[in-house]
Scaffold this active site. Structure first.
Site, PDB file in Angstrom:
ATOM      1  N   SER A  14      43.661  45.472  44.978  1.00 23.34           N
ATOM      2  CA  SER A  14      42.909  46.343  45.690  1.00 23.34           C
ATOM      3  C   SER A  14      42.999  47.806  45.449  1.00 23.34           C
ATOM      4  O   SER A  14      44.064  48.149  44.804  1.00 23.34           O
ATOM      5  CB  SER A  14      43.179  46.175  47.279  1.00 23.34           C
ATOM      6  OG  SER A  14      42.397  47.397  48.183  1.00 23.34           O
TER       7      SER A  14
ATOM      8  N   TYR B 279      49.624  44.829  53.937  1.00 22.79           N
ATOM      9  CA  TYR B 279      48.673  44.490  52.992  1.00 22.79           C
ATOM     10  C   TYR B 279      48.576  45.137  51.794  1.00 22.79           C
ATOM     11  O   TYR B 279      48.504  44.574  50.572  1.00 22.79           O
ATOM     12  CB  TYR B 279      47.151  44.724  53.621  1.00 22.79           C
ATOM     13  CG  TYR B 279      46.112  44.413  52.732  1.00 22.79           C
ATOM     14  CD1 TYR B 279      45.480  43.349  52.784  1.00 22.79           C
ATOM     15  CD2 TYR B 279      45.176  45.366  52.133  1.00 22.79           C
ATOM     16  CE1 TYR B 279      44.537  42.916  51.851  1.00 22.79           C
ATOM     17  CE2 TYR B 279      44.365  45.339  51.517  1.00 22.79           C
ATOM     18  CZ  TYR B 279      43.817  43.843  51.083  1.00 22.79           C
ATOM     19  OH  TYR B 279      42.667  43.720  50.360  1.00 22.79           O
TER      20      TYR B 279
HETATM   21  P1  NAD Z   1      36.748  37.320  52.996  1.00 16.83           P
HETATM   22  O1  NAD Z   1      37.304  37.242  54.303  1.00 16.83           O
HETATM   23  O2  NAD Z   1      35.534  36.816  52.752  1.00 16.83           O
HETATM   24  O3  NAD Z   1      37.853  36.481  52.141  1.00 16.83           O
HETATM   25  C1  NAD Z   1      39.249  36.239  52.578  1.00 16.83           C
HETATM   26  C2  NAD Z   1      39.465  34.755  52.207  1.00 16.83           C
HETATM   27  O4  NAD Z   1      40.775  34.724  52.500  1.00 16.83           O
HETATM   28  C3  NAD Z   1      38.789  33.918  53.559  1.00 16.83           C
HETATM   29  O5  NAD Z   1      37.427  33.670  53.583  1.00 16.83           O
HETATM   30  C4  NAD Z   1      39.626  32.928  53.743  1.00 16.83           C
HETATM   31  O6  NAD Z   1      39.268  31.521  53.214  1.00 16.83           O
HETATM   32  C5  NAD Z   1      40.935  33.113  52.731  1.00 16.83           C
HETATM   33  N1  NAD Z   1      42.103  33.152  53.460  1.00 16.83           N
HETATM   34  C6  NAD Z   1      42.825  33.955  54.148  1.00 16.83           C
HETATM   35  N2  NAD Z   1      43.993  33.413  54.515  1.00 16.83           N
HETATM   36  C7  NAD Z   1      44.264  32.132  54.139  1.00 16.83           C
HETATM   37  C8  NAD Z   1      45.133  31.240  54.294  1.00 16.83           C
HETATM   38  N3  NAD Z   1      46.111  31.404  55.013  1.00 16.83           N
HETATM   39  N4  NAD Z   1      44.847  30.142  53.627  1.00 16.83           N
HETATM   40  C9  NAD Z   1      43.675  29.704  52.889  1.00 16.83           C
HETATM   41  N5  NAD Z   1      42.743  30.638  52.702  1.00 16.83           N
HETATM   42  C10 NAD Z   1      43.000  31.834  53.301  1.00 16.83           C
HETATM   43  O7  NAD Z   1      37.213  38.831  52.236  1.00 16.83           O
HETATM   44  P2  NAD Z   1      37.013  39.281  51.077  1.00 16.83           P
HETATM   45  O8  NAD Z   1      36.827  41.019  51.284  1.00 16.83           O
HETATM   46  O9  NAD Z   1      36.011  38.799  50.217  1.00 16.83           O
HETATM   47  O10 NAD Z   1      38.233  38.942  50.343  1.00 16.83           O
HETATM   48  C11 NAD Z   1      38.676  38.458  49.321  1.00 16.83           C
HETATM   49  C12 NAD Z   1      39.694  39.238  48.577  1.00 16.83           C
HETATM   50  O11 NAD Z   1      39.461  40.570  48.073  1.00 16.83           O
HETATM   51  C13 NAD Z   1      40.934  39.612  49.225  1.00 16.83           C
HETATM   52  O12 NAD Z   1      42.020  39.253  48.398  1.00 16.83           O
HETATM   53  C14 NAD Z   1      40.999  40.792  49.657  1.00 16.83           C
HETATM   54  O13 NAD Z   1      42.285  41.408  49.766  1.00 16.83           O
HETATM   55  C15 NAD Z   1      40.152  41.565  48.444  1.00 16.83           C
HETATM   56  N6  NAD Z   1      39.752  43.006  48.654  1.00 16.83           N
HETATM   57  C16 NAD Z   1      38.741  43.166  49.401  1.00 16.83           C
HETATM   58  C17 NAD Z   1      38.403  44.180  49.609  1.00 16.83           C
HETATM   59  C18 NAD Z   1      37.062  44.608  50.758  1.00 16.83           C
HETATM   60  O14 NAD Z   1      36.887  45.709  50.964  1.00 16.83           O
HETATM   61  N7  NAD Z   1      36.421  43.560  51.254  1.00 16.83           N
HETATM   62  C19 NAD Z   1      38.806  45.410  49.144  1.00 16.83           C
HETATM   63  C20 NAD Z   1      39.828  45.172  48.160  1.00 16.83           C
HETATM   64  C21 NAD Z   1      40.387  43.793  47.927  1.00 16.83           C
END
Ligand code: NAD
Ligand code: MG
Length: 298
Positions: free
Chosen positions: A190, A203
């Site tokens: 991230s 985080y």
């Molecule tokens: P999202 O909520 O759609 O996806 C995160 C997913 O993590 C959830 O759908 C869930 O299935 C899974 N998860 C969480 N805890 C879990 C557990 N204990 N066991 C199994 N599965 C689990 O959100 P997203 O933003 O698409 O996140 C995906 C990745 O992108 C993450 O690693 C997040 O840190 C990263 N990210 C997101 C952003 C943003 O702005 N959305 C920015 C930087 C990085």
């Protein structure tokens, strides 16, 4: 020409946030309940056979970035093991259907990534039901903001590290044993790894750890012909952000401070994960691809 390849102004390709972005759900957040809906590329992503016959594991595959990647991988020709939490079953079912509509196998595996045994089962499922594992896309993540260190519990600190870092260790450990030369691991960092928010202490720290873990592992497994890379998104419109990832009142401005001036959509992340899974990135390992709306990174 398809929408995916149409030349467009990236500042206007998707809308800016606004008052309607202010919404809140309990974690993990359900994409079906979000308005506006994130764009996972279901209407636009066209595969070109770049992952034909590959066998992939995608964590967090029910929603957000993981959903967009699962759709893209399937349309590029890969069968997919989909990992997600049991309470996300309804979101996951939509993705299973989209993968199947692309003519690929979808193996739905609900469970908790904080459990080492479950991580091992995901790899076993790929081996037993798909015939191997060529791609491991670690996309699941946990983000819960806490303004003061005094309020950050040991339980949350533990859960964030177990979900974001330990699961990578367990999944990579199990997958590397199975992977053939040409296989790829893609982890998810991230912008928080370089520009940590004061309210995301746990985080942001895990995201820096993921970068370093990946650079170390990349060197370790290079001689086996396995490449390890990272995608580091910026602000992307997903359930993570509206289920405790950010305070509700800042969401109307979500992504406004990026040079491109708007939040990203999951559909804009998927091509990076496709590239790093495909043979096109054959001479790239230990790298982080920042997809963050133009924010400078080290
Ligand atoms: P999202 O909520 O759609 O996806 C995160 C997913 O993590 C959830 O759908 C869930 O299935 C899974 N998860 C969480 N805890 C879990 C557990 N204990 N066991 C199994 N599965 C689990 O959100 P997203 O933003 O698409 O996140 C995906 C990745 O992108 C993450 O690693 C997040 O840190 C990263 N990210 C997101 C952003 C943003 O702005 N959305 C920015 C930087 C990085
Ligand atoms: Mg989800």
């Amino acid at each position: 020409m398809t929408e995916q390849y149409k030349m467009q102004d990236p500042t206007k390709q998707y809308r800016k946030a606004g008052p309607d972005f202010e919404q809140q759900q309990p974690p993990p957040g359900i994409e079906q309940k979000m308005t506006p809906k994130p764009d996972a590329g279901q209407e636009t992503y066209v595969g070109t056979g770049r992952l034909a016959g590959r066998k992939a594991i995608v964590t967090g595959a029910d929603s957000g970035i993981g959903r967009a990647v699962a759709i893209a991988y399937a349309r590029e020709g890969a069968d997919v093991v989909l990992a997600y939490l049991p309470e996300e079953q309804k979101d996951a079912q939509e993705v299973v259907k989209l993968v199947q509509e692309a003519g690929r196998k979808a193996i739905a595996m609900p469970g908790d990534l904080k459990d080492e045994n479950y991580c091992e089962q995901l790899v076993a499922a790929a081996v037993e039901q798909l015939g191997g594992v060529d791609i491991l896309a670690n996309i699941a993540g946990m983000q819960q903001f806490v303004p003061e260190i005094a309020e950050l519990t040991t339980e949350q600190f533990d859960d964030t590290f177990k979900t974001n870092v330990y699961s990578l260790f367990w999944l990579c450990k199990a997958a590397v044993k199975q992977m053939k030369p040409g296989s790829a691991i893609i982890n998810t960092s991230s912008i928080q790894a370089y520009q940590p928010s004061p309210i995301l202490l746990d985080y942001a720290t895990t995201k820096a750890a993921i970068n370093t873990f990946s650079k170390s592992l990349a060197q370790q497994v290079a001689s086996k012909g396995i490449c390890v890379n990272v995608v580091a998104p910026g602000p992307v419109w997903t359930p993570l952000q509206i289920s405790g990832g950010q305070p509700q009142d800042v969401l109307k401005e979500f992504g406004a401070k990026t040079p491109l001036g708007r939040p990203g959509q999951p559909a804009e992340m998927a091509p990076a994960y496709v590239f790093l899974a495909s043979q096109e990135s054959s001479y790239i390992s230990g790298e982080t691809l920042n997809a963050n709306g133009g924010m400078p990174t080290p």
